[in-house]
Design a protein around this motif. Structure first.
Motif, mmCIF file in Angstrom:
data_model
loop_
_atom_site.group_PDB
_atom_site.id
_atom_site.type_symbol
_atom_site.label_atom_id
_atom_site.label_comp_id
_atom_site.label_asym_id
_atom_site.label_seq_id
_atom_site.Cartn_x
_atom_site.Cartn_y
_atom_site.Cartn_z
ATOM 1 N N LEU A 1 57.832 52.230 -4.440
ATOM 2 C CA LEU A 1 57.091 51.470 -5.439
ATOM 3 C C LEU A 1 56.151 50.487 -4.761
ATOM 4 C CD1 LEU A 1 60.167 50.670 -7.679
ATOM 5 C CD2 LEU A 1 58.423 52.390 -8.126
ATOM 6 N N HIS A 2 54.999 50.317 -5.358
ATOM 7 C CA HIS A 2 53.993 49.380 -4.855
ATOM 8 C C HIS A 2 53.835 48.261 -5.877
ATOM 9 C CE1 HIS A 2 52.757 52.454 -1.963
ATOM 10 N NE2 HIS A 2 52.910 53.300 -2.964
ATOM 11 N N LEU A 3 53.737 47.044 -5.411
ATOM 12 C CA LEU A 3 53.419 45.935 -6.291
ATOM 13 C C LEU A 3 51.907 45.925 -6.469
ATOM 14 C CD1 LEU A 3 54.633 43.560 -7.844
ATOM 15 C CD2 LEU A 3 54.179 42.159 -5.835
ATOM 16 N N PHE B 1 54.919 47.096 -10.988
ATOM 17 C CA PHE B 1 55.424 47.984 -9.943
ATOM 18 C C PHE B 1 54.999 49.394 -10.324
ATOM 19 C CE2 PHE B 1 58.256 44.349 -9.874
ATOM 20 C CZ PHE B 1 58.394 44.094 -8.526
ATOM 21 N N TYR B 2 54.375 50.105 -9.378
ATOM 22 C CA TYR B 2 53.855 51.449 -9.657
ATOM 23 C C TYR B 2 54.367 52.391 -8.584
ATOM 24 C CZ TYR B 2 50.489 54.971 -11.210
ATOM 25 O OH TYR B 2 49.904 56.110 -11.708
ATOM 26 N N GLY B 3 54.884 53.520 -9.006
ATOM 27 C CA GLY B 3 55.438 54.492 -8.076
ATOM 28 C C GLY B 3 54.389 55.393 -7.475
ATOM 29 N N ASP B 4 54.759 56.024 -6.362
ATOM 30 C CA ASP B 4 53.888 57.036 -5.769
ATOM 31 C C ASP B 4 53.745 58.184 -6.755
ATOM 32 O OD1 ASP B 4 53.383 55.813 -3.349
ATOM 33 O OD2 ASP B 4 54.981 56.859 -2.281
ATOM 34 N N SER C 1 59.668 36.625 -12.685
ATOM 35 C CA SER C 1 60.807 37.466 -12.299
ATOM 36 C C SER C 1 60.483 38.415 -11.150
ATOM 37 C CB SER C 1 61.276 38.290 -13.500
ATOM 38 O OG SER C 1 61.700 37.461 -14.549
ATOM 39 N N GLN C 2 59.319 38.271 -10.539
ATOM 40 C CA GLN C 2 58.881 39.211 -9.501
ATOM 41 C C GLN C 2 59.895 39.339 -8.365
ATOM 42 O OE1 GLN C 2 54.905 38.583 -7.974
ATOM 43 N NE2 GLN C 2 55.436 39.480 -6.003
ATOM 44 N N LYS C 3 60.350 38.238 -7.821
ATOM 45 C CA LYS C 3 61.267 38.290 -6.681
ATOM 46 C C LYS C 3 62.602 38.927 -7.075
ATOM 47 C CE LYS C 3 63.544 35.596 -3.054
ATOM 48 N NZ LYS C 3 64.504 36.639 -2.881
ATOM 49 N N SER C 4 63.174 38.503 -8.203
ATOM 50 C CA SER C 4 64.464 39.077 -8.598
ATOM 51 C C SER C 4 64.316 40.557 -8.935
ATOM 52 C CB SER C 4 65.089 38.295 -9.749
ATOM 53 O OG SER C 4 64.235 38.225 -10.849
ATOM 54 N N ALA C 5 63.170 40.960 -9.477
ATOM 55 C CA ALA C 5 62.940 42.379 -9.762
ATOM 56 C C ALA C 5 62.851 43.174 -8.468
ATOM 57 C CB ALA C 5 61.661 42.554 -10.576
ATOM 58 N N ALA C 6 62.072 42.691 -7.515
ATOM 59 C CA ALA C 6 61.947 43.394 -6.235
ATOM 60 C C ALA C 6 63.293 43.471 -5.524
ATOM 61 C CB ALA C 6 60.903 42.710 -5.356
ATOM 62 N N ASP C 7 64.054 42.385 -5.549
ATOM 63 C CA ASP C 7 65.382 42.376 -4.918
ATOM 64 C C ASP C 7 66.306 43.397 -5.576
ATOM 65 O OD1 ASP C 7 64.524 40.356 -3.224
ATOM 66 O OD2 ASP C 7 65.585 38.750 -4.302
ATOM 67 N N ALA C 8 66.296 43.470 -6.920
ATOM 68 C CA ALA C 8 67.148 44.423 -7.635
ATOM 69 C C ALA C 8 66.753 45.863 -7.326
ATOM 70 C CB ALA C 8 67.076 44.162 -9.139
ATOM 71 N N LEU C 9 65.447 46.120 -7.252
ATOM 72 C CA LEU C 9 64.984 47.477 -6.947
ATOM 73 C C LEU C 9 65.358 47.878 -5.526
ATOM 74 C CD1 LEU C 9 61.527 47.246 -8.728
ATOM 75 C CD2 LEU C 9 63.459 48.707 -9.404
ATOM 76 N N ARG C 10 65.201 46.966 -4.587
ATOM 77 C CA ARG C 10 65.590 47.262 -3.194
ATOM 78 C C ARG C 10 67.097 47.491 -3.085
ATOM 79 N NH1 ARG C 10 61.453 42.913 -1.846
ATOM 80 N NH2 ARG C 10 59.662 44.130 -1.106
ATOM 81 N N ALA D 1 68.958 48.724 -5.208
ATOM 82 C CA ALA D 1 69.252 50.031 -5.801
ATOM 83 C C ALA D 1 68.774 51.184 -4.924
ATOM 84 C CB ALA D 1 68.615 50.127 -7.181
ATOM 85 N N GLY D 2 68.161 50.866 -3.779
ATOM 86 C CA GLY D 2 67.744 51.914 -2.852
ATOM 87 C C GLY D 2 66.276 52.271 -2.892
ATOM 88 N N HIS D 3 65.491 51.581 -3.701
ATOM 89 C CA HIS D 3 64.055 51.863 -3.765
ATOM 90 C C HIS D 3 63.328 51.109 -2.662
ATOM 91 C CE1 HIS D 3 64.634 53.801 -7.612
ATOM 92 N NE2 HIS D 3 65.232 52.714 -8.076
ATOM 93 N N ARG D 4 62.238 51.669 -2.216
ATOM 94 C CA ARG D 4 61.364 50.971 -1.264
ATOM 95 C C ARG D 4 60.277 50.272 -2.076
ATOM 96 N NH1 ARG D 4 58.171 54.483 2.740
ATOM 97 N NH2 ARG D 4 56.265 53.328 2.444
ATOM 98 N N VAL D 5 60.113 48.981 -1.870
ATOM 99 C CA VAL D 5 59.122 48.200 -2.621
ATOM 100 C C VAL D 5 58.173 47.563 -1.632
ATOM 101 C CG1 VAL D 5 58.764 46.285 -4.215
ATOM 102 C CG2 VAL D 5 60.805 47.726 -4.444
ATOM 103 N N ASP D 6 56.882 47.897 -1.761
ATOM 104 C CA ASP D 6 55.845 47.295 -0.927
ATOM 105 C C ASP D 6 55.188 46.176 -1.708
ATOM 106 O OD1 ASP D 6 56.353 49.234 0.971
ATOM 107 O OD2 ASP D 6 54.634 50.477 0.413
ATOM 108 N N ASP D 7 55.049 45.023 -1.074
ATOM 109 C CA ASP D 7 54.340 43.902 -1.706
ATOM 110 C C ASP D 7 52.850 44.187 -1.689
ATOM 111 O OD1 ASP D 7 56.706 42.488 -2.134
ATOM 112 O OD2 ASP D 7 56.640 41.645 -0.120
ATOM 113 N N ALA D 8 52.154 43.525 -2.607
ATOM 114 C CA ALA D 8 50.693 43.708 -2.699
ATOM 115 C C ALA D 8 49.990 43.092 -1.523
ATOM 116 C CB ALA D 8 50.178 43.082 -3.994
#
Length: 122
Positions: free
Chosen positions: A8-10, A59-62, A104-113, A115-122
């Protein structure tokens, strides 16, 4: 693409989500997404840096296999719900734009990570 481990990309933009109760189409063309329903029109726009409206981050996926992979959205919204993060989703053919309140950006990114997702910051 695996639904349970997504990249996921921010999105660098900030958004607003609005409701136009009696409209069938907005009066301008500065919208990102529209959803027409019996109770009116929902409009997603880029947020003004000066506005007072609630701002959302996306957050947008590949782009993957389009509509052919089951569970993609659930794999993202499940961890966000578990973390108490509200979402608004605008789906495209290739991926989902999952909006969360900017605060909620930080808590969302933390929850997604977590859960095993890769999250790239903008």
């Amino acid at each position: 693409m695996s639904a349970d481990r997504q990249h996921l990309h921010l999105v660098p933009n900030r958004f607003t989500v609005g409701h136009l109760p009696h409209a069938t189409f907005p009066e301008d063309d500065e919208w990102i997404a529209l959803v027409r329903a019996p109770e009116g029109l929902t409009v997603v726009r880029e947020a003004s840096p000066y506005g007072d409206a609630q701002r959302w981050v996306g957050f947008y996926g590949d782009p993957g296999d389009g509509l052919d992979v089951p569970g993609v959205l659930a794999a993202i919204t499940g961890p966000l719900a578990g973390a108490g993060v509200p979402v608004f989703v605008a789906s495209t053919y290739h991926a989902d734009l999952v909006l969360v309140p900017e605060h909620s950006q930080k808590s969302a990114a933390d929850a997604l990570r977590a859960a095993g997702h890769r999250v790239d910051d903008a």
